[in-house]
Scaffold this active site. Structure first.
Site, PDB file in Angstrom:
ATOM      1  NE  ARG A  16      -1.199 -14.697   7.867  1.00  0.00           N
ATOM      2  CZ  ARG A  16       0.047 -14.360   8.235  1.00  0.00           C
ATOM      3  NH1 ARG A  16       0.299 -13.175   8.758  1.00  0.00           N
ATOM      4  NH2 ARG A  16       1.028 -15.214   8.049  1.00  0.00           N
ATOM      5  CG  ASP A  45       0.218 -14.376   4.724  1.00  0.00           C
ATOM      6  OD1 ASP A  45       0.489 -15.590   4.741  1.00  0.00           O
ATOM      7  OD2 ASP A  45       0.970 -13.516   5.207  1.00  0.00           O
ATOM      8  CG  HIS A 105       3.721 -16.241   4.185  1.00  0.00           C
ATOM      9  ND1 HIS A 105       3.041 -16.815   5.233  1.00  0.00           N
ATOM     10  CD2 HIS A 105       4.968 -15.999   4.644  1.00  0.00           C
ATOM     11  CE1 HIS A 105       3.852 -16.888   6.290  1.00  0.00           C
ATOM     12  NE2 HIS A 105       5.033 -16.416   5.966  1.00  0.00           N
ATOM     13  CD  GLU A 169       7.788 -16.679   8.541  1.00  0.00           C
ATOM     14  OE1 GLU A 169       8.109 -16.912   9.720  1.00  0.00           O
ATOM     15  OE2 GLU A 169       6.632 -16.342   8.218  1.00  0.00           O
ATOM     16  CE1 TYR A 260       8.166  -7.976  13.237  1.00  0.00           C
ATOM     17  CE2 TYR A 260       6.990 -10.049  13.403  1.00  0.00           C
ATOM     18  CZ  TYR A 260       7.763  -9.163  12.681  1.00  0.00           C
ATOM     19  OH  TYR A 260       8.133  -9.480  11.397  1.00  0.00           O
TER      20      TYR A 260
HETATM   21  C1  ACM Z   1       7.444 -11.978   9.154  1.00  0.00           C
HETATM   22  O1  ACM Z   1       7.154 -11.716  10.327  1.00  0.00           O
HETATM   23  N1  ACM Z   1       7.322 -13.211   8.678  1.00  0.00           N
HETATM   24  C2  ACM Z   1       7.963 -10.956   8.254  1.00  0.00           C
END
Ligand code: ACM
Ligand code: ZN
Length: 597
Positions: A16, A45, A105, A169, A260
């Site tokens: 990112r 990503d 991703h 995701e 996180y």
């Molecule tokens: C994540 O935070 N999508 C692993």
């Protein structure tokens, strides 16, 4: 002294935001200094492919670059860069676990080679944050041929036993309408697209295992059945870790709730508290081994990881997000489960000086309040607090942000009128915290009602329709009305597109300051009498706001409005009163007028 866990990791997302080779080496030094031993290097990503792959030059010619407005943004590591960084890490006892994301991703990859997607359309490298529908096509053998060649080069560069393949995701939208994907589901006897994801991961695992490496992926790889030898990194809580460990798989614990490091460290009192709020104390309280595992299952917990996703963290922001929370995580990963916050907090004061000496731009906590009370009738004494030694707190009451020349806070402040205090922590090195803004309101106590006949429960009026904020209920006709013991969305008919108004009385047992809290998804508001006390209106995910009033003992008319658009629905109504901790407003505090007035 020996480490509790063999995997003590941190994820650095260099997709990112691209981070320079020297910056990554500096992070390796910081990890080693904190007795950590894994750098989970997130290299691909949607928004950027960051590692040179000789057989697929477009990955870095095209995939490493995105448009930010009219600017081209990006960068990548050559294979020589990677070898240099890996050797640097090895010399400091850090294993680099590379992450090559699949099947989701993967916009940067399919933008470089569109034939790897289901539609084959031309794509741009992701230029916004989020989750994209265009992903690798598992119906196409060329996708696996590509990924095996990519992974072969990755394996040659990284000696790590583990190769991370992401797996999180991945929308199944394109797979559902792709003839090749549907043919694969049919030919392989798969039940659905979830099993197709499982097929994808199993096939990649077979390849990695054939090269003597182990596959690790995010907990979504449990969907549709876990690959036989896979290790699971649990991020959506620890449920994934529990399920995987119970079935004999190794796991890494890194739940959003504690790990996180991209989440905010500080939320001002008048700002909503969302899920993405992670204070240092919560990080320190982390227990990576779920209590409901047996001792035998618990052996599968290899360790834990802090995650620094970098959507909002270019290089110059990384130190601030990571420290001092990584100091807490490093103790969590190294030390036995017995931990002592007060002791850690004391030791952290010395550690701040070490971080200063190393030039780490860690987060500086803004001043707090000794008491949560911010309303008064005549006057209030306000005590500001700081959780860092060797700092000064400076403040203003004229609405202007404090500077290093503003008044130094020493003694409690005395206010007889409504006042806004803005305060900042300054270190001896001249660094400073964000501004904390606290409003102290002079208010009139509310008057209880008298002489009403009440019955147990709350009245509700339920309305169907699509709103983006709390509607004007009086102008609408309810689809249903009734009485329920307390706030409860479960009794309503629809799961989407409705609103509800709860009406009744709240009983204050003693005189004093009351704080009311609304946590909702979507909007909610709470009135006492005609005063709007909590305004948590608008379309939003789960977030909490609060408001304070002064009540005398007695009954007060209370109205709570709530609306639900689509997605998740939730409403929690809580309060805190004199000598009473925060708690739900249960049925015993609620009533309604026996006769409608
Ligand atoms: C994540 O935070 N999508 C692993
Ligand atoms: Zn497909």
């Amino acid at each position: 002294d020996e480490p509790r866990y063999r995997w003590r990791g941190m994820l650095l997302d260099c997709s990112r935001h691209f981070m320079s080779k020297d910056f990554v080496k500096r992070y390796i030094d910081l990890l080693a200094f904190h007795k950590m031993n894994v750098l989970h290097w997130h290299l691909t990503d949607d928004q950027g492919w960051r590692i040179e792959i000789k057989q697929f030059p477009r990955l870095t010619e095209v995939g490493a670059w995105r448009m930010e407005g009219d600017q081209r943004y990006g960068g990548f590591y050559t294979q020589d860069d990677v070898r240099e960084i890996v050797a640097y890490a090895q010399s400091r006892n850090i294993t680099i676990v590379p992450e090559i994301e699949m099947p989701g991703h993967s916009m940067a990859a399919v933008a470089s080679y569109p034939e790897l997607s289901c539609t084959g359309d031309p794509f741009e490298v992701g230029a916004r944050w989020g989750v994209f529908d265009d992903v690798y096509c598992p119906g196409n053998d060329a996708t696996f041929d590509f990924l095996e060649k990519v992974l072969s080069e990755v394996i040659d560069l990284f000696p790590s036993e583990f190769i991370h393949i992401g797996g999180d995701e991945c929308p199944k939208t394109r797979w559902k309408s792709c003839p090749k994907c549907q043919a694969r589901i049919h030919d392989e006897g798969l039940a659905d697209e979830r099993e197709l994801q499982s097929y994808f991961i199993r096939r990649i695992e077979r390849f990695l295992n054939s090269k003597g490496r182990r596959l690790i992926g995010w907990d979504e790889i449990l969907e549709g059945g876990l690959a036989p030898n896979a290790t699971v990194q649990s991020w959506r809580g620890l449920e994934g870790a529990i399920a995987a460990a119970r079935s004999g798989h190794d796991v890494i614990s890194s739940p959003t709730s504690h790990c996180y490091l991209d989440y905010a460290q500080f939320v001002a009192p008048d700002e909503p508290i969302r899920m993405g709020h992670l204070p240092l104390e919560r990080v320190y309280s982390f227990e990576p081994t779920p209590a409901d595992l047996t001792p035998e299952q618990a052996k599968h917990v290899l360790g834990a990881e802090g995650n620094l996703w970098s959507e909002h963290a270019p290089e110059e922001r990384v130190d601030w997000q990571v420290f001092p929370r990584l100091c807490a995580l490093s103790e969590v990963m190294w030390s036995p489960s017995r931990r002592d916050w007060t002791d850690f907090h004391g030791r952290l004061q010395t550690h701040y000086r070490r971080l200063d000496a190393m030039g780490v731009g860690y987060f500086i906590p803004p001043p707090g309040l000794a008491s949560p009370i911010r309303v008064f009738t005549d006057a209030i004494d306000v005590k500001l607090t700081t959780s860092m030694d060797n700092t000064v707190v400076r403040y203003t009451t004229d609405g202007i942000d404090p500077t290093d020349e503003s008044t130094v806070y020493r003694d409690p402040l005395h206010f007889a009128q409504t006042t806004t205090v803005k305060a900042k922590t300054f270190t001896v090195r001249g660094r400073s915290s964000p501004v904390a803004e606290y409003i102290f309101r002079r208010i009139v106590p509310l008057e209880p009602i008298s002489n009403v006949e009440t019955s147990a429960g709350l009245k509700y009026d339920y309305y169907e329709g699509k709103w983006e904020q709390i509607p004007d209920f009086d102008a609408l006709t309810p689809a249903a009305t009734g009485v329920i013991p307390t706030f409860d969305l479960g009794v309503h008919k629809l799961d989407e597109y409705y609103a509800v108004r709860y009406r009744g009385y709240f009983e204050a047992l003693t005189d004093g300051v009351y704080t009311f809290y609304l946590m909702s998804d979507d909007g909610s508001r709470l009135w006492i009498g005609s005063d709007l006390v909590v305004d948590n209106d608008g379309l939003h995910g789960c977030s909490e706001r609060s408001g304070q009033v002064i009540l005398r003992a007695g009954r007060y008319p209370m109205v709570v409005g709530f609306f639900q658009a689509d997605g998740v629905q939730s409403l929690e109504v809580q309060f805190e009163g004199p000598g009473m901790d925060k708690r739900p407003i249960s049925a015993s505090y609620l009533s309604h007028a026996s006769v409608d007035r």
